[in-house]
Design an enzyme around this catalytic site. Structure first.
Site, PDB file in Angstrom:
ATOM      1  N   ASP A  34       0.818  -1.209   0.000  1.00  0.00           N
ATOM      2  CA  ASP A  34       0.000   0.000   0.000  1.00  0.00           C
ATOM      3  C   ASP A  34       0.854   1.262   0.000  1.00  0.00           C
ATOM      4  O   ASP A  34       0.526   2.252  -0.656  1.00  0.00           O
ATOM      5  CB  ASP A  34      -0.930   0.018   1.219  1.00  0.00           C
ATOM      6  CG  ASP A  34      -1.994  -1.046   1.095  1.00  0.00           C
ATOM      7  OD1 ASP A  34      -2.195  -1.557  -0.022  1.00  0.00           O
ATOM      8  OD2 ASP A  34      -2.611  -1.382   2.122  1.00  0.00           O
ATOM      9  N   SER A  78     -18.250 -24.095 -28.535  1.00  0.00           N
ATOM     10  CA  SER A  78     -18.613 -24.765 -27.285  1.00  0.00           C
ATOM     11  C   SER A  78     -18.061 -26.183 -27.347  1.00  0.00           C
ATOM     12  O   SER A  78     -17.472 -26.580 -28.344  1.00  0.00           O
ATOM     13  CB  SER A  78     -20.119 -24.766 -27.088  1.00  0.00           C
ATOM     14  OG  SER A  78     -20.765 -25.050 -28.292  1.00  0.00           O
ATOM     15  N   LEU A  79     -18.258 -26.943 -26.292  1.00  0.00           N
ATOM     16  CA  LEU A  79     -17.732 -28.303 -26.259  1.00  0.00           C
ATOM     17  C   LEU A  79     -18.881 -29.292 -26.211  1.00  0.00           C
ATOM     18  O   LEU A  79     -19.917 -29.028 -25.617  1.00  0.00           O
ATOM     19  CB  LEU A  79     -16.859 -28.497 -25.008  1.00  0.00           C
ATOM     20  CG  LEU A  79     -15.524 -27.757 -24.966  1.00  0.00           C
ATOM     21  CD1 LEU A  79     -14.874 -27.940 -23.617  1.00  0.00           C
ATOM     22  CD2 LEU A  79     -14.603 -28.242 -26.071  1.00  0.00           C
ATOM     23  N   GLU A 108      -8.190 -31.156 -17.769  1.00  0.00           N
ATOM     24  CA  GLU A 108      -8.253 -29.925 -16.978  1.00  0.00           C
ATOM     25  C   GLU A 108      -9.612 -29.836 -16.302  1.00  0.00           C
ATOM     26  O   GLU A 108     -10.608 -30.279 -16.869  1.00  0.00           O
ATOM     27  CB  GLU A 108      -8.102 -28.697 -17.891  1.00  0.00           C
ATOM     28  CG  GLU A 108      -6.762 -28.578 -18.567  1.00  0.00           C
ATOM     29  CD  GLU A 108      -6.829 -27.641 -19.777  1.00  0.00           C
ATOM     30  OE1 GLU A 108      -6.883 -26.428 -19.589  1.00  0.00           O
ATOM     31  OE2 GLU A 108      -6.832 -28.142 -20.906  1.00  0.00           O
ATOM     32  N   LYS A 110     -13.020 -28.197 -15.371  1.00  0.00           N
ATOM     33  CA  LYS A 110     -13.865 -27.220 -16.045  1.00  0.00           C
ATOM     34  C   LYS A 110     -14.393 -26.273 -14.978  1.00  0.00           C
ATOM     35  O   LYS A 110     -15.192 -26.658 -14.129  1.00  0.00           O
ATOM     36  CB  LYS A 110     -15.018 -27.962 -16.726  1.00  0.00           C
ATOM     37  CG  LYS A 110     -15.792 -27.130 -17.698  1.00  0.00           C
ATOM     38  CD  LYS A 110     -16.731 -28.055 -18.488  1.00  0.00           C
ATOM     39  CE  LYS A 110     -17.598 -27.276 -19.428  1.00  0.00           C
ATOM     40  NZ  LYS A 110     -18.497 -26.339 -18.745  1.00  0.00           N
ATOM     41  N   ARG A 131     -17.804 -14.204 -23.707  1.00  0.00           N
ATOM     42  CA  ARG A 131     -17.973 -15.206 -24.755  1.00  0.00           C
ATOM     43  C   ARG A 131     -19.154 -14.867 -25.658  1.00  0.00           C
ATOM     44  O   ARG A 131     -19.073 -15.001 -26.876  1.00  0.00           O
ATOM     45  CB  ARG A 131     -18.188 -16.575 -24.118  1.00  0.00           C
ATOM     46  CG  ARG A 131     -18.308 -17.666 -25.122  1.00  0.00           C
ATOM     47  CD  ARG A 131     -18.591 -19.015 -24.494  1.00  0.00           C
ATOM     48  NE  ARG A 131     -18.599 -20.010 -25.548  1.00  0.00           N
ATOM     49  CZ  ARG A 131     -19.590 -20.196 -26.400  1.00  0.00           C
ATOM     50  NH1 ARG A 131     -20.671 -19.445 -26.307  1.00  0.00           N
ATOM     51  NH2 ARG A 131     -19.526 -21.106 -27.340  1.00  0.00           N
ATOM     52  N   CYS A 400     -43.217 -10.556  14.327  1.00  0.00           N
ATOM     53  CA  CYS A 400     -41.973 -11.259  14.637  1.00  0.00           C
ATOM     54  C   CYS A 400     -42.304 -12.638  15.225  1.00  0.00           C
ATOM     55  O   CYS A 400     -43.106 -12.734  16.141  1.00  0.00           O
ATOM     56  CB  CYS A 400     -41.155 -10.442  15.630  1.00  0.00           C
ATOM     57  SG  CYS A 400     -39.716 -11.339  16.258  1.00  0.00           S
ATOM     58  N   CYS A 418     -37.869  -7.163  12.367  1.00  0.00           N
ATOM     59  CA  CYS A 418     -38.562  -7.015  13.644  1.00  0.00           C
ATOM     60  C   CYS A 418     -38.311  -5.588  14.126  1.00  0.00           C
ATOM     61  O   CYS A 418     -37.188  -5.105  14.106  1.00  0.00           O
ATOM     62  CB  CYS A 418     -38.016  -8.018  14.656  1.00  0.00           C
ATOM     63  SG  CYS A 418     -38.637  -7.733  16.321  1.00  0.00           S
ATOM     64  N   CYS A 423     -35.961  -7.185  21.063  1.00  0.00           N
ATOM     65  CA  CYS A 423     -36.415  -8.538  20.720  1.00  0.00           C
ATOM     66  C   CYS A 423     -35.379  -9.552  21.217  1.00  0.00           C
ATOM     67  O   CYS A 423     -34.197  -9.429  20.913  1.00  0.00           O
ATOM     68  CB  CYS A 423     -36.563  -8.657  19.201  1.00  0.00           C
ATOM     69  SG  CYS A 423     -36.933 -10.316  18.643  1.00  0.00           S
TER      70      CYS A 423
HETATM   71 ZN    ZN Z   1     -38.809  -9.692  17.499  1.00  0.00          ZN
END
Ligand code: ZN
Length: 659
Positions: A34, A78-79, A108, A110, A131, A400, A418, A423
């Protein structure tokens, strides 16, 4: 003079960034990085004529109004997919018929991400395109520049096009979704969507904040120092040019070797921190590839083996409602237990009430759940049945579920909250967060202890923890003297944690661990943070207006201030008590395994980071040291196999200079 310094800084920073993001082998601490970056930024600001396109400062982009269409110079095919060993053998037979000699294959993984094509001219990054349909894609060059694994300049002067997959690590994906849920924002269905959504941001500074990376897997070389003859060599070559390639690539003699590779990764893939949905198998020799050519849509010299889907259907027995520390009410699917990808699943995520509505999930439905990339499985759809229509539609709660207070909505957010700050569920969630790993990281105190302490009226807010005596814990079920003492000590010791952890633990809305660290780095003491204006806060890089307001609001609430005074009076230290980072371990990567006696693994990790080192969860050839405590796991075997240096606890303490 200035130009030389700029060139020097640019080169140094690019080297450090390459080692960090491509090789996963950091050479210096973030702090040092940095500082160099800031110096470069300042020099460039005063001397804009010296800014070059490969400067790391050019990775932060601006706003683009839309994405232009871009016609690919070389089509992206595409393959064809294969799903079992039989189909793979048949494909190989067809290949062999057309080739004269032995046909080696390259396997490999994918990667389940977003495919892109990158072009480089004279070694410089020129365009990055999605693509699309393979013929035309969208130009997202500006956003791709913010992805650190995309080199801005290659190590050689070359004209080349590479293809790769941009992905978001699973861990970052889960975290992003958690944050989005908490902020009442849209959640992403999977890491691929998250990566795609991040890349298609009009404002590339948002892309820059998302944790994206890239694996490169194909190169079309127009002009370069080398002309590889095989696919394997071309991968080695692009690695040399500075691209990140996937380490799990294997050259095999024939299709049986490829089948074994597919089999191995069918389960091993769940240990990776990125999503994979199959294996790509390619003919290794490029002259064979040319001979084989293409069908109208896919190359004949490659095939994609798809892993079986990690989905299963089960019955949705109930929708449970939880209330989190922000007061957000979240629905969770309770399921008839089923086995999915090797583990028993009885609960799955439903995210929020919009999602329930979108899926039209009703209690009693048969639902499809999926695990694939996610750590927590989720409900992806309702299996269509007659029975579905006979079930009552789900109606979101209006009060609630815990305290029966009215629920409220917030502008621009999908969550229900809520409205009662007292609570019990919110209070308990805040207490649980207080002791969690991310916050104060207290051992021995888990949800059940908190539940009991809360129900006994002993702890209502975090400050109450510190008023408990060892005897208080003996009032809890099954708690004997030894664990009572452990709990007590663990609480008392937390007073000395870094102030950034304390701020994290306060559960200030929108303020997690990263934001807390930003605050502390910028405004060294809690007093300064407390007295900062919204403007000062919003000016800190990484903290926007919304977060700044939330912080300001928190520190201007009478109740909160009273609680903070309480913490100060019992010996909390609110100065920035993080020791300055040193660099003794810079460039070293550590993997911890087993149990240490003098500290927890997290503490060990923090000590390593303080000295400029890095920790990783898995052993690779880039690991510098494996620290093995008691009962080490398979990581030790792997370290031995790879010849990584293994240290016991004593040797590790010596290294830290603590013995
Ligand atoms: Zn509550």
């Amino acid at each position: 003079m200035i130009k030389e310094r700029i060139d020097f800084l640019k080169e140094a920073l690019n080297k450090y960034s390459y080692n960090y993001y491509v090789l996963d082998n950091p050479l210096i601490s973030d702090f040092e990085y940095d500082n160099l970056y800031k110096e470069l930024e300042a020099l460039e600001q005063n001397n804009p004529e010296y800014i070059s396109p490969d400067s790391p400062t050019q990775r932060v982009g601006g706003i683009s109004s839309s994405f232009e269409e871009h016609k690919h110079k070389y089509r992206l095919y595409s393959l064809d997919n294969t799903y079992n060993a039989e189909e793979l053998r048949k494909w190989y037979e067809r290949v062999q018929k057309e080739c004269t000699g032995k046909v080696e294959l390259v396997c490999e993984l994918k990667i389940d991400g977003l495919a892109i094509a990158l072009t480089y001219k004279n070694g410089y990054f020129e365009t990055g395109v999605t693509r699309g349909d393979g013929i035309t894609g969208e130009n997202i060059t500006q956003n791709l520049k913010t992805v650190k694994a995309v080199p801005l300049k290659l190590f050689e002067d070359a004209d080349i096009e590479v293809r790769g997959e941009i992905y978001m690590p699973k861990s970052s994906f889960e975290k992003l979704n958690e944050e989005n849920i908490e902020n009442g924002e849209k959640v992403f269905a999977n890491p691929r969507n998250a990566a795609a959504g991040s890349l298609r941001q009009i404002d590339s500074s948002i892309t820059a904040k998302r944790d994206l990376s890239m694996f490169t897997y194909t190169a079309i070389i127009e002009r370069a120092g080398e002309k590889p003859q095989t696919h394997w060599d071309s991968i080695q070559y692009i690695k040399k040019l500075g691209f990140k390639t996937n380490p799990h690539i294997r050259l095999v003699d024939d299709i049986e070797g490829a089948i074994q590779f597919c089999k191995d990764w069918e389960t091993k893939r769940f240990d990776l921190d990125y999503a994979t949905d199959g294996v790509v198998i390619k003919v290794n020799r490029l002259d064979y590839q040319n001979e084989l050519g293409f069908t109208s849509r896919a190359p004949k010299w490659a095939t994609a083996f798809k892993f079986p889907p990690e989905e299963i259907s089960t019955e949705l027995k109930d929708i449970e409602l939880g209330v989190g520390k922000t007061g957000a009410v979240t629905p969770v699917a309770v399921l008839e237990p089923v086995n999915l990808a090797g583990s028993t699943v009885s609960r799955a995520s439903l995210h929020n009430f919009d999602e329930i509505k979108r899926l039209d999930v009703r209690i009693g439905d048969r639902v499809l759940i999926k695990k694939a990339a996610e750590i927590i499985p989720k409900v992806i759809k309702v299996i269509d049945s007659e029975q579905h229509y006979s079930l009552p539609e789900y109606t979101p709660p209006c009060e609630c579920p815990i305290c029966h207070s009215a629920l409220t909505t917030r502008e621009g957010e999908v969550n229900l909250y809520c409205s009662n700050e007292q609570c019990p569920s919110i209070l308990k969630a805040k207490l649980e967060y207080w002791v969690s790993k991310e916050a104060m990281d207290m051992d021995f105190i888990g949800p059940s202890v908190i539940e009991q302490l809360f129900n006994l009226g002993l702890v209502k807010n975090p400050l109450d923890f510190y008023k408990l005596s060892p005897e208080d814990f003996l009032k809890l079920d099954l708690v004997k003297e030894k664990s009572a003492n452990n709990m007590y000590t663990s609480i008392q010791e937390s007073k000395h944690k870094p102030v950034s952890r304390f701020i994290t633990a306060l559960s200030i809305r929108h303020v997690g661990k990263e934001t807390a660290e930003l605050l502390v780095n910028e405004l060294s003491s809690l007093d300064e943070i407390k007295n900062a204006s919204v403007e000062t806060l919003a000016n800190i890089e990484g903290i926007g207006e919304k977060i700044a307001q939330s912080i300001y609001y928190y520190f201007h609430n009478e109740e909160n201030l009273k609680m903070l005074e309480g913490f100060a009076s019992i010996g909390f230290n609110f100065e920035n008590n993080i020791q300055n980072k040193t660099t003794e371990l810079a460039g070293k990567t550590f993997v911890l395994t087993g149990t240490l006696t003098s500290m927890t693994r997290d503490e060990a990790g923090e000590k390593i980071k303080q000295k400029g080192g890095k920790t990783s969860s898995s052993v690779s050839k880039n690991t510098s040291f494996v620290i093995a405590g008691a009962n080490p796991g398979s990581k030790l075997d792997k370290a031995e196999k790879l010849g990584v240096i293994i240290l016991n606890e004593e040797e590790f303490l010596n290294m830290l200079g603590e013995n």
